[in-house]
Scaffold this motif. Structure first.
Motif, mmCIF file in Angstrom:
data_model
loop_
_atom_site.group_PDB
_atom_site.id
_atom_site.type_symbol
_atom_site.label_atom_id
_atom_site.label_comp_id
_atom_site.label_asym_id
_atom_site.label_seq_id
_atom_site.Cartn_x
_atom_site.Cartn_y
_atom_site.Cartn_z
ATOM 1 N N ARG A 58 5.496 33.383 1.347
ATOM 2 C CA ARG A 58 6.627 33.474 2.259
ATOM 3 C C ARG A 58 7.369 32.141 2.278
ATOM 4 O O ARG A 58 6.757 31.082 2.382
ATOM 5 C CB ARG A 58 6.124 33.817 3.674
ATOM 6 N N VAL A 59 8.688 32.199 2.194
ATOM 7 C CA VAL A 59 9.509 30.991 2.270
ATOM 8 C C VAL A 59 9.521 30.489 3.712
ATOM 9 O O VAL A 59 9.872 31.234 4.627
ATOM 10 C CB VAL A 59 10.948 31.261 1.800
ATOM 11 N N PRO A 60 9.123 29.257 3.957
ATOM 12 C CA PRO A 60 9.139 28.728 5.334
ATOM 13 C C PRO A 60 10.547 28.708 5.911
ATOM 14 O O PRO A 60 11.528 28.640 5.175
ATOM 15 C CB PRO A 60 8.582 27.299 5.161
ATOM 16 N N VAL A 61 10.610 28.731 7.227
ATOM 17 C CA VAL A 61 11.885 28.653 7.916
ATOM 18 C C VAL A 61 12.340 27.200 7.941
ATOM 19 O O VAL A 61 11.551 26.303 8.253
ATOM 20 C CB VAL A 61 11.777 29.196 9.355
ATOM 21 N N THR A 62 13.587 26.971 7.575
ATOM 22 C CA THR A 62 14.151 25.630 7.595
ATOM 23 C C THR A 62 14.870 25.404 8.912
ATOM 24 O O THR A 62 15.813 26.139 9.240
ATOM 25 C CB THR A 62 15.141 25.436 6.430
ATOM 26 N N LYS A 63 14.431 24.405 9.659
ATOM 27 C CA LYS A 63 15.080 24.085 10.930
ATOM 28 C C LYS A 63 16.291 23.224 10.680
ATOM 29 O O LYS A 63 16.211 22.211 9.974
ATOM 30 C CB LYS A 63 14.097 23.371 11.863
ATOM 31 N N GLU A 64 17.422 23.606 11.231
ATOM 32 C CA GLU A 64 18.647 22.837 11.056
ATOM 33 C C GLU A 64 18.580 21.568 11.877
ATOM 34 O O GLU A 64 18.049 21.531 12.976
ATOM 35 C CB GLU A 64 19.869 23.661 11.482
ATOM 36 N N SER A 65 19.127 20.471 11.296
ATOM 37 C CA SER A 65 19.157 19.195 12.012
ATOM 38 C C SER A 65 20.212 19.225 13.089
ATOM 39 O O SER A 65 21.230 19.887 12.955
ATOM 40 C CB SER A 65 19.451 18.068 11.032
ATOM 41 N N ASP A 87 3.649 25.511 3.948
ATOM 42 C CA ASP A 87 4.121 25.377 5.330
ATOM 43 C C ASP A 87 3.985 23.937 5.826
ATOM 44 O O ASP A 87 4.856 23.428 6.540
ATOM 45 C CB ASP A 87 3.327 26.310 6.246
ATOM 46 N N ARG A 88 2.897 23.280 5.442
ATOM 47 C CA ARG A 88 2.668 21.921 5.931
ATOM 48 C C ARG A 88 3.624 20.920 5.283
ATOM 49 O O ARG A 88 4.126 20.003 5.950
ATOM 50 C CB ARG A 88 1.221 21.495 5.673
ATOM 51 N N LEU A 89 3.877 21.082 3.991
ATOM 52 C CA LEU A 89 4.688 20.113 3.265
ATOM 53 C C LEU A 89 6.188 20.410 3.305
ATOM 54 O O LEU A 89 6.995 19.527 2.994
ATOM 55 C CB LEU A 89 4.231 20.049 1.803
ATOM 56 N N TRP A 90 6.568 21.611 3.693
ATOM 57 C CA TRP A 90 7.974 22.008 3.663
ATOM 58 C C TRP A 90 8.894 21.040 4.432
ATOM 59 O O TRP A 90 9.937 20.622 3.904
ATOM 60 C CB TRP A 90 8.128 23.427 4.189
ATOM 61 N N PRO A 91 8.568 20.664 5.659
ATOM 62 C CA PRO A 91 9.458 19.723 6.366
ATOM 63 C C PRO A 91 9.636 18.397 5.626
ATOM 64 O O PRO A 91 10.719 17.801 5.666
ATOM 65 C CB PRO A 91 8.749 19.508 7.718
ATOM 66 N N ARG A 103 0.847 -1.186 0.000
ATOM 67 C CA ARG A 103 0.000 0.000 0.000
ATOM 68 C C ARG A 103 0.883 1.235 0.000
ATOM 69 O O ARG A 103 1.994 1.221 0.514
ATOM 70 C CB ARG A 103 -0.891 0.011 1.243
ATOM 71 N N LEU A 104 0.377 2.312 -0.553
ATOM 72 C CA LEU A 104 1.135 3.560 -0.635
ATOM 73 C C LEU A 104 1.642 3.996 0.728
ATOM 74 O O LEU A 104 2.821 4.340 0.893
ATOM 75 C CB LEU A 104 0.248 4.656 -1.237
ATOM 76 N N GLU A 105 0.781 3.955 1.732
ATOM 77 C CA GLU A 105 1.147 4.461 3.050
ATOM 78 C C GLU A 105 2.110 3.539 3.795
ATOM 79 O O GLU A 105 2.669 3.931 4.833
ATOM 80 C CB GLU A 105 -0.100 4.702 3.906
ATOM 81 N N ASP A 106 2.322 2.326 3.281
ATOM 82 C CA ASP A 106 3.201 1.386 3.961
ATOM 83 C C ASP A 106 4.630 1.399 3.430
ATOM 84 O O ASP A 106 5.497 0.739 4.005
ATOM 85 C CB ASP A 106 2.652 -0.044 3.844
ATOM 86 N N ARG A 107 4.863 2.105 2.332
ATOM 87 C CA ARG A 107 6.221 2.165 1.816
ATOM 88 C C ARG A 107 7.074 3.025 2.722
ATOM 89 O O ARG A 107 6.605 3.953 3.369
ATOM 90 C CB ARG A 107 6.228 2.702 0.386
ATOM 91 N N ASN A 108 8.373 2.742 2.742
ATOM 92 C CA ASN A 108 9.280 3.424 3.670
ATOM 93 C C ASN A 108 9.372 4.914 3.400
ATOM 94 O O ASN A 108 9.483 5.722 4.307
ATOM 95 C CB ASN A 108 10.676 2.812 3.576
ATOM 96 N N LEU A 109 9.342 5.294 2.116
ATOM 97 C CA LEU A 109 9.588 6.681 1.751
ATOM 98 C C LEU A 109 8.469 7.585 2.254
ATOM 99 O O LEU A 109 7.329 7.506 1.803
ATOM 100 C CB LEU A 109 9.706 6.807 0.234
ATOM 101 N N PHE A 110 8.781 8.440 3.229
ATOM 102 C CA PHE A 110 7.856 9.435 3.778
ATOM 103 C C PHE A 110 6.639 8.822 4.466
ATOM 104 O O PHE A 110 5.611 9.469 4.612
ATOM 105 C CB PHE A 110 7.354 10.393 2.688
ATOM 106 N N ALA A 111 6.765 7.556 4.887
ATOM 107 C CA ALA A 111 5.592 6.879 5.446
ATOM 108 C C ALA A 111 5.014 7.622 6.643
ATOM 109 O O ALA A 111 3.809 7.611 6.861
ATOM 110 C CB ALA A 111 5.961 5.453 5.845
ATOM 111 N N ASP A 112 5.877 8.257 7.424
ATOM 112 C CA ASP A 112 5.400 8.913 8.648
ATOM 113 C C ASP A 112 5.387 10.434 8.541
ATOM 114 O O ASP A 112 5.247 11.132 9.537
ATOM 115 C CB ASP A 112 6.291 8.501 9.828
ATOM 116 N N GLN A 113 5.534 10.973 7.316
ATOM 117 C CA GLN A 113 5.675 12.420 7.192
ATOM 118 C C GLN A 113 4.454 13.116 6.606
ATOM 119 O O GLN A 113 4.475 14.330 6.384
ATOM 120 C CB GLN A 113 6.916 12.738 6.344
ATOM 121 N N GLY A 114 3.417 12.355 6.316
ATOM 122 C CA GLY A 114 2.177 12.997 5.902
ATOM 123 C C GLY A 114 2.106 13.407 4.447
ATOM 124 O O GLY A 114 1.147 14.072 4.040
ATOM 125 N N LEU A 115 3.077 13.033 3.607
ATOM 126 C CA LEU A 115 3.051 13.461 2.219
ATOM 127 C C LEU A 115 1.838 12.906 1.498
ATOM 128 O O LEU A 115 1.265 13.556 0.630
ATOM 129 C CB LEU A 115 4.325 13.007 1.503
#
Length: 250
Positions: free
Chosen positions: A243-250, A191-195, A104-116
């Motif tokens: 507005r360009v969202p703020v990027t949080k440094e890791s 803003d929602r998808l930026w992270p 299933r789409l939501e079960d693949r590793n890529l972005f599985a927990d990031q809401g994309l």
């Protein structure tokens, strides 16, 4: 020859360039090279397959009319074709990816927990393509210069398609940006998808990325690729009146 078979090999000196022209030569390359190349192609192929699912399962139901549904269907077909390109490159070196096709789409590793894959607005569809897919194009351009020639040759056919994907996202975003309400929708989506978009580039201090550069599988570090993407998309964002969202440094 399968991945588990070990071919004879001679060590590569630290100051030597690596050029791998065939699957047979791949099996004589350094094991670190093999692991990095397999991981790179696997991640990209999974992303392309999920991209096709995004267009059919997520974006197409949001489309406001038949014309936009057709565009989503066309883009999905291209993404599935891109997956098949990576699938063949991997199959030629003994790696089978068919298991991905039953996930299933939501079960693949890529972005599985990031809401994309939970986009719910047409504005998010536009931002996904105009802003998010630029990250894929940036990386695919690097892959087109890969020291593994079968991969470099294969991805060159993908680049033009990705440009079209981005162009359609640009059209969606520009159409929305002509009204205040549309700009608000776009800003919320951005803003929602930026992270998630930032997450595409991985750990900015990744040692694996450094090793991939040494082996000619990459041209930039994760941080350099991320910063170049931000530079490109920031111009697009401000041109839309956003507005360009703020990027949080890791």
């Amino acid at each position: 020859m399968t991945q588990t078979q070990q071919a004879p090999r001679v060590p590569v000196l630290d100051d030597e360039l690596i050029v791998v022209r065939t699957p047979e030569e791949f099996h004589r390359a350094p094991r670190d090279y093999q692991k990095l190349l397999i991981s790179q192609v696997m991640i990209n192929s999974e992303g392309e397959l999920s991209g096709g699912d995004d267009y059919t399962m997520v974006f197409l139901p949001l489309a406001p009319n038949a014309e936009e549904r057709q565009v989503c269907a066309e883009r999905a077909a291209e993404e599935y074709d891109h997956y098949k390109i990576g699938k063949k490159v991997l199959a030629d070196i003994g790696i089978d990816t068919t298991y991905m096709e039953t996930q299933r789409l939501e079960d693949r590793n890529l972005f599985a927990d990031q809401g994309l894959h939970t986009c719910t607005t047409w504005a998010e569809r536009g931002v996904f393509s105009y802003i998010g897919e630029e990250s894929a194009l940036l990386m695919i351009r690097e892959f087109s210069q890969s020291s593994y020639k079968p991969w470099a040759d294969a991805v060159r056919t993908i680049i033009l398609d990705e440009k079209v994907h981005i162009a359609h996202g640009a059209r969606v975003c520009r159409n929305l940006a002509v009204t205040e309400e549309g700009r608000e929708q776009l800003q919320y989506a951005l803003d929602r998808l930026w992270p998630t978009f930032i997450g595409v580039f991985g750990n900015p201090n990744s040692k694996k990325a450094d090793l991939a550069i040494r082996y000619g599988l990459r041209q930039t570090t994760n941080a350099e690729a991320r910063d170049e993407w931000i530079r490109i998309v920031s111009q697009r964002i401000t041109n839309l009146g956003l507005r360009v969202p703020v990027t949080k440094e890791s």
